[in-house]
Structures are given as structure tokens and as C-alpha cells.
Design a protein around this motif. Structure first.
Motif, mmCIF file in Angstrom:
data_model
loop_
_atom_site.group_PDB
_atom_site.id
_atom_site.type_symbol
_atom_site.label_atom_id
_atom_site.label_comp_id
_atom_site.label_asym_id
_atom_site.label_seq_id
_atom_site.Cartn_x
_atom_site.Cartn_y
_atom_site.Cartn_z
ATOM 1 N N ALA A 1 11.437 -6.673 -9.155
ATOM 2 C CA ALA A 1 10.813 -7.837 -10.056
ATOM 3 C C ALA A 1 11.412 -7.993 -11.370
ATOM 4 O O ALA A 1 11.620 -8.925 -12.117
ATOM 5 N N HIS A 2 12.517 -7.079 -11.601
ATOM 6 C CA HIS A 2 13.487 -7.139 -12.817
ATOM 7 C C HIS A 2 14.609 -7.835 -12.411
ATOM 8 O O HIS A 2 15.345 -8.043 -13.260
ATOM 9 N N GLY A 3 14.808 -8.230 -11.126
ATOM 10 C CA GLY A 3 15.928 -8.903 -10.671
ATOM 11 C C GLY A 3 16.413 -8.479 -9.312
ATOM 12 O O GLY A 3 16.397 -7.381 -8.876
ATOM 13 N N PRO A 4 17.493 -9.318 -8.776
ATOM 14 C CA PRO A 4 18.006 -8.916 -7.316
ATOM 15 C C PRO A 4 18.666 -7.859 -7.451
ATOM 16 O O PRO A 4 19.069 -7.455 -8.534
ATOM 17 N N SER A 5 18.816 -7.010 -6.137
ATOM 18 C CA SER A 5 19.413 -5.868 -5.915
ATOM 19 C C SER A 5 19.870 -5.528 -4.651
ATOM 20 O O SER A 5 19.358 -6.075 -3.779
ATOM 21 N N PRO A 6 21.112 -5.163 -4.490
ATOM 22 C CA PRO A 6 21.728 -4.570 -3.231
ATOM 23 C C PRO A 6 21.002 -3.416 -2.898
ATOM 24 O O PRO A 6 20.332 -2.696 -3.670
ATOM 25 N N VAL A 7 20.872 -3.079 -1.414
ATOM 26 C CA VAL A 7 20.433 -1.856 -1.188
ATOM 27 C C VAL A 7 20.787 -0.457 -1.851
ATOM 28 O O VAL A 7 20.116 0.445 -2.091
ATOM 29 N N GLY A 8 22.211 -0.280 -1.824
ATOM 30 C CA GLY A 8 22.665 0.809 -2.371
ATOM 31 C C GLY A 8 22.247 0.917 -3.874
ATOM 32 O O GLY A 8 21.839 2.123 -4.113
ATOM 33 N N GLU A 9 22.127 -0.095 -4.761
ATOM 34 C CA GLU A 9 21.583 0.152 -5.930
ATOM 35 C C GLU A 9 20.098 0.668 -6.139
ATOM 36 O O GLU A 9 19.653 1.478 -6.824
ATOM 37 N N LEU A 10 19.265 0.004 -5.070
ATOM 38 C CA LEU A 10 17.937 0.354 -4.839
ATOM 39 C C LEU A 10 17.765 1.847 -4.458
ATOM 40 O O LEU A 10 17.110 2.596 -5.169
ATOM 41 N N ALA A 11 18.650 2.296 -3.447
ATOM 42 C CA ALA A 11 18.581 3.532 -2.839
ATOM 43 C C ALA A 11 19.152 4.690 -4.193
ATOM 44 O O ALA A 11 18.536 5.811 -4.167
ATOM 45 N N SER A 12 20.146 4.293 -5.222
ATOM 46 C CA SER A 12 20.418 5.342 -6.145
ATOM 47 C C SER A 12 19.299 5.316 -7.104
ATOM 48 O O SER A 12 19.208 6.477 -7.975
ATOM 49 N N THR A 13 18.177 4.841 -7.005
ATOM 50 C CA THR A 13 17.338 4.782 -8.078
ATOM 51 C C THR A 13 15.982 5.600 -7.555
ATOM 52 O O THR A 13 14.931 5.677 -8.427
ATOM 53 N N MET A 14 15.959 5.920 -6.284
ATOM 54 C CA MET A 14 14.863 6.569 -5.609
ATOM 55 C C MET A 14 15.050 7.801 -4.896
ATOM 56 O O MET A 14 16.130 8.214 -4.779
ATOM 57 N N GLY B 1 0.885 -1.315 0.152
ATOM 58 C CA GLY B 1 -0.039 -0.094 0.048
ATOM 59 C C GLY B 1 0.898 1.210 -0.137
ATOM 60 O O GLY B 1 0.414 2.315 -0.309
ATOM 61 N N ASP B 2 1.980 1.229 0.319
ATOM 62 C CA ASP B 2 3.007 2.192 0.390
ATOM 63 C C ASP B 2 3.781 2.435 -1.059
ATOM 64 O O ASP B 2 4.267 1.421 -1.705
ATOM 65 N N PRO B 3 3.647 3.543 -1.443
ATOM 66 C CA PRO B 3 4.318 3.936 -2.953
ATOM 67 C C PRO B 3 5.603 3.592 -3.034
ATOM 68 O O PRO B 3 6.100 2.921 -4.024
ATOM 69 N N THR B 4 6.423 4.089 -2.134
ATOM 70 C CA THR B 4 7.792 3.674 -1.896
ATOM 71 C C THR B 4 8.030 2.138 -2.070
ATOM 72 O O THR B 4 8.954 1.669 -2.836
ATOM 73 N N ARG B 5 7.250 1.497 -1.180
ATOM 74 C CA ARG B 5 7.434 -0.233 -1.126
ATOM 75 C C ARG B 5 7.178 -0.715 -2.449
ATOM 76 O O ARG B 5 7.681 -1.737 -2.925
ATOM 77 N N ARG B 6 6.080 -0.031 -3.262
ATOM 78 C CA ARG B 6 5.785 -0.572 -4.354
ATOM 79 C C ARG B 6 6.767 -0.525 -5.347
ATOM 80 O O ARG B 6 7.036 -1.263 -6.153
ATOM 81 N N GLN B 7 7.314 0.510 -5.369
ATOM 82 C CA GLN B 7 8.442 1.019 -6.381
ATOM 83 C C GLN B 7 9.824 0.161 -6.120
ATOM 84 O O GLN B 7 10.314 -0.414 -7.204
ATOM 85 N N ILE B 8 9.988 -0.143 -4.791
ATOM 86 C CA ILE B 8 11.287 -1.176 -4.656
ATOM 87 C C ILE B 8 10.592 -2.388 -4.930
ATOM 88 O O ILE B 8 11.383 -3.135 -5.718
ATOM 89 N N PHE B 9 9.308 -2.824 -4.905
ATOM 90 C CA PHE B 9 9.031 -4.165 -5.335
ATOM 91 C C PHE B 9 9.039 -4.566 -6.673
ATOM 92 O O PHE B 9 9.380 -5.295 -7.398
ATOM 93 N N GLU B 10 8.541 -3.305 -7.478
ATOM 94 C CA GLU B 10 8.632 -3.009 -8.924
ATOM 95 C C GLU B 10 10.172 -3.411 -9.528
ATOM 96 O O GLU B 10 10.351 -4.108 -10.429
ATOM 97 N N HIS B 11 11.109 -2.639 -8.895
ATOM 98 C CA HIS B 11 12.362 -2.722 -9.251
ATOM 99 C C HIS B 11 13.002 -4.038 -9.024
ATOM 100 O O HIS B 11 13.679 -4.831 -9.870
#
Length: 103
Positions: A26-39, A14-24
Motif C-alpha cells: 500500500a506504500h508502493g511497489p516492491s520486489p520480493v526480496g525487499e518484502l522478504a527482508s521486512t518479514m 484473512g492470513d496475517p502474513t498476506r495482510r502484512q504484505i498487502f499493507e507494505h
């Protein structure tokens, strides 16, 4: 139990940020740093959101050296899928019953 997990997962998404992380993820595994760099949120905030997603059964983490790699957890996604299938079947049955009453 599966319903509880599904509802926890749906609530987490229900949280938009969590949905964005979830969608990211969905394209493959990722470390926290990579996720954070896109947000537009900080790395600690991404870590907190990942914790919620993990507790909801939607992501898993594995250690790779000093990094944590996150990926989607099929079990949590399957629980949501099953819950939605049940709701869909109920809706179809209710629609069928209504149509039968009209004829």
C-alpha cells in the motif's frame, strides 16, 4: 463475478502474513526480496503469499530485468470496496426497517 472476486480477496487477506504484505505494498511497489527482508518468513514463503494475493486479484506483477515488482491491483480492491458498500447499504436498510416498525 465481482462478489466472487471480493470474497476471494477477503479470504486471502484473512492470513496475517498476506495482510502484512498487502499493507507494505500500500506504500508502493516492491520486489520480493525487499518484502522478504521486512518479514519473519522466508523469501519462498513471501513468493507463495504473493501468488495467493495475485490469484485473489489484489496484486499485480511486472518484470523489471530479472526481478518481479509487485503492486496493489486497484481492480481487486475496488471489488472488495463494492462488496462492502453493498453490505453496508443492506445493514442501513435493515436498521431503517427496524426503526420504522418500532414507531
Amino acid at each position: 463475478m465481482a462478489n466472487a472476486q471480493a470474497l476471494l480477496a477477503i479470504t486471502a487477506l484473512g492470513d496475517p502474513t498476506r495482510r502484512q504484505i498487502f499493507e507494505h505494498l500500500a506504500h508502493g511497489p516492491s520486489p520480493v526480496g525487499e518484502l522478504a527482508s521486512t518479514m519473519a518468513v522466508t523469501r519462498p514463503a513471501v513468493s507463495q503469499h504473493l501468488r495467493v494475493l495475485k490469484e485473489a486479484g489484489l496484486v499485480t506483477e511486472t518484470a523489471q530485468g530479472t526481478r518481479r515488482i509487485y503492486r496493489l491491483d486497484r481492480r481487486g480492491i475496488s471489488a472488495v470496496h463494492a462488496w462492502l458498500d453493498e453490505r453496508w447499504a443492506e445493514a442501513l436498510n435493515a436498521t431503517g426497517s427496524t426503526l420504522e416498525q418500532d414507531f
